[in-house]
Every structure is written in C-alpha cells, then in structure tokens.
Write a protein that holds these residues in place. Structure first.
Motif, short mmCIF file in Angstrom:
data_model
loop_
_atom_site.label_atom_id
_atom_site.label_comp_id
_atom_site.label_asym_id
_atom_site.label_seq_id
_atom_site.Cartn_x
_atom_site.Cartn_y
_atom_site.Cartn_z
N GLN A 1 4.64 7.75 -1.50
CA GLN A 1 3.20 7.95 -1.48
C GLN A 1 2.64 8.62 -2.73
O GLN A 1 1.46 8.52 -3.00
CB GLN A 1 2.81 8.74 -0.23
CG GLN A 1 3.06 7.93 1.03
CD GLN A 1 2.73 8.70 2.29
OE1 GLN A 1 2.21 9.80 2.26
NE2 GLN A 1 3.04 8.10 3.43
N LYS A 2 3.47 9.28 -3.51
CA LYS A 2 3.00 9.95 -4.72
C LYS A 2 3.36 9.13 -5.95
O LYS A 2 4.50 8.77 -6.14
CB LYS A 2 3.63 11.33 -4.84
CG LYS A 2 3.26 12.02 -6.15
CD LYS A 2 3.03 13.48 -5.99
CE LYS A 2 2.78 14.19 -7.29
NZ LYS A 2 1.49 13.99 -7.85
N ALA B 1 0.36 4.28 -0.24
CA ALA B 1 -0.13 5.42 0.54
C ALA B 1 0.25 5.29 2.02
O ALA B 1 0.27 6.28 2.74
CB ALA B 1 -1.63 5.55 0.39
N GLU C 1 7.03 8.65 2.99
CA GLU C 1 6.45 9.79 2.29
C GLU C 1 6.85 9.84 0.82
O GLU C 1 6.03 10.13 -0.05
CB GLU C 1 6.86 11.10 2.99
CG GLU C 1 6.17 12.31 2.43
CD GLU C 1 6.50 13.59 3.17
OE1 GLU C 1 6.36 14.66 2.55
OE2 GLU C 1 6.88 13.52 4.35
N ASN D 1 0.87 -1.17 0.00
CA ASN D 1 0.00 0.00 0.00
C ASN D 1 0.91 1.23 0.00
O ASN D 1 1.40 1.64 1.05
CB ASN D 1 -0.90 -0.02 1.23
CG ASN D 1 -1.80 1.19 1.30
OD1 ASN D 1 -1.73 2.09 0.47
ND2 ASN D 1 -2.66 1.21 2.30
#
Length: 162
Positions: A115-116, A108, A112, A106
C-alpha cells in the motif's frame, strides 16, 4: 517528443501470473496499444522491461542523454522499497523530465506491504487500479503534461522575441 515506458519486475509475465489480479493481457499487447495511441498523437514511444533494480535505475538515468521527454513507470514490486529508483526519478525533476507512475492493480486495496509507494512522492502523478487501462491513462496524462510543457516553452520564446 519521446516517451519512455519502463516496466518493472515480473511485468514480462503478464497474461500468465495472477490473471485474477492483472488480467489475461500480455505485456506485448499493452505496449502495442500504447504505441498506436502515441503515434496517433505524434509521440515517439519506447519500451523497456527489467527484473533488476539497477537496470531500471540505469534506464531512468539514460533518459537524460537519450532525449527522453517523459517517463511512464510501473516499478511493480520495487515500488514499495526501492530508494534507488525513487532517487533516480527525483534527480529528473530539475531537468525537467516528468514521470507518471502506473499500477495495474489498486495498490491501496492490496496487502498492507503493497500500500505504500516510495515512488509516488517524486512523480507528477500516480494511476492505479484500472488493469491494462492504467497504462493508457498514464499515456494520456503524459501526453497532456508534455503538451503543456511545449506550450509554456513556446509562450516563453514568444515573450523573449518581443
């Protein structure tokens, strides 16, 4: 109909690297499972893995000439910074060759910087966080998309005949 599955960097290390995140299943097993489901549903499937960004771009672009109907891609670490892969996928929109993005973890919920996704805005959909089952869900999604394309084309052909 033909589906191409593109695995990005380090996916060849499944079953060895970070088993706590990606699990013990090897890439060959993921591919075999997908192949069984694809064939049961009348789809041809081919697999490609590379640790090199340019090779992945080439594989995406070759989909135009090798009669690929849809792509399932796990760009892996390239997800977060490869404008080249994003642009190659975006170029397929007008053909159209649909693309589904998959991730075993996952993204997300990870660091950090993971996450994109630069890829998500140019694909039909993204599946993430289900381990190897993410690929299965991606395959089911792609088969549904391609079946809908086929039905729409048949309906259009029937209208033209009338």
């Amino acid at each position: 109909m033909k589906i191409k599955v593109i695995h990005g960097p380090n996916m060849n290390m499944l079953g060895i690297r970070e088993v706590n995140i990606y699990g013990p299943m090897k890439l060959e097993d993921v591919n075999k499972n997908m192949e069984v489901v694809a064939k049961q549903n009348g789809f041809e499937i081919e697999f490609y893995q590379s640790n090199h960004e340019g090779d992945i771009v080439d594989a995406i672009q070759e989909s135009i000439t090798d009669k690929t109907d849809g792509i399932i891609i796990n760009p892996a670490a390239l997800t977060h910074y490869s404008i080249a892969i994003r642009d190659a996928i975006a170029a397929l929109r007008n053909i159209p060759i649909p693309v589904v993005e998959v991730h075993m973890s996952n993204i997300a919920a990870r660091e950090e910087f993971r996450q994109k996704s630069l890829i998500s805005p140019v694909v039909a959909g993204t599946i993430s966080g289900f381990g190897p089952f993410s690929y299965h869900l991606g395959l089911l999604s792609m088969m549904q998309i391609l079946n809908e394309f086929k039905m729409a084309k048949e309906a259009q052909n029937n209208q033209q005949k009338q």
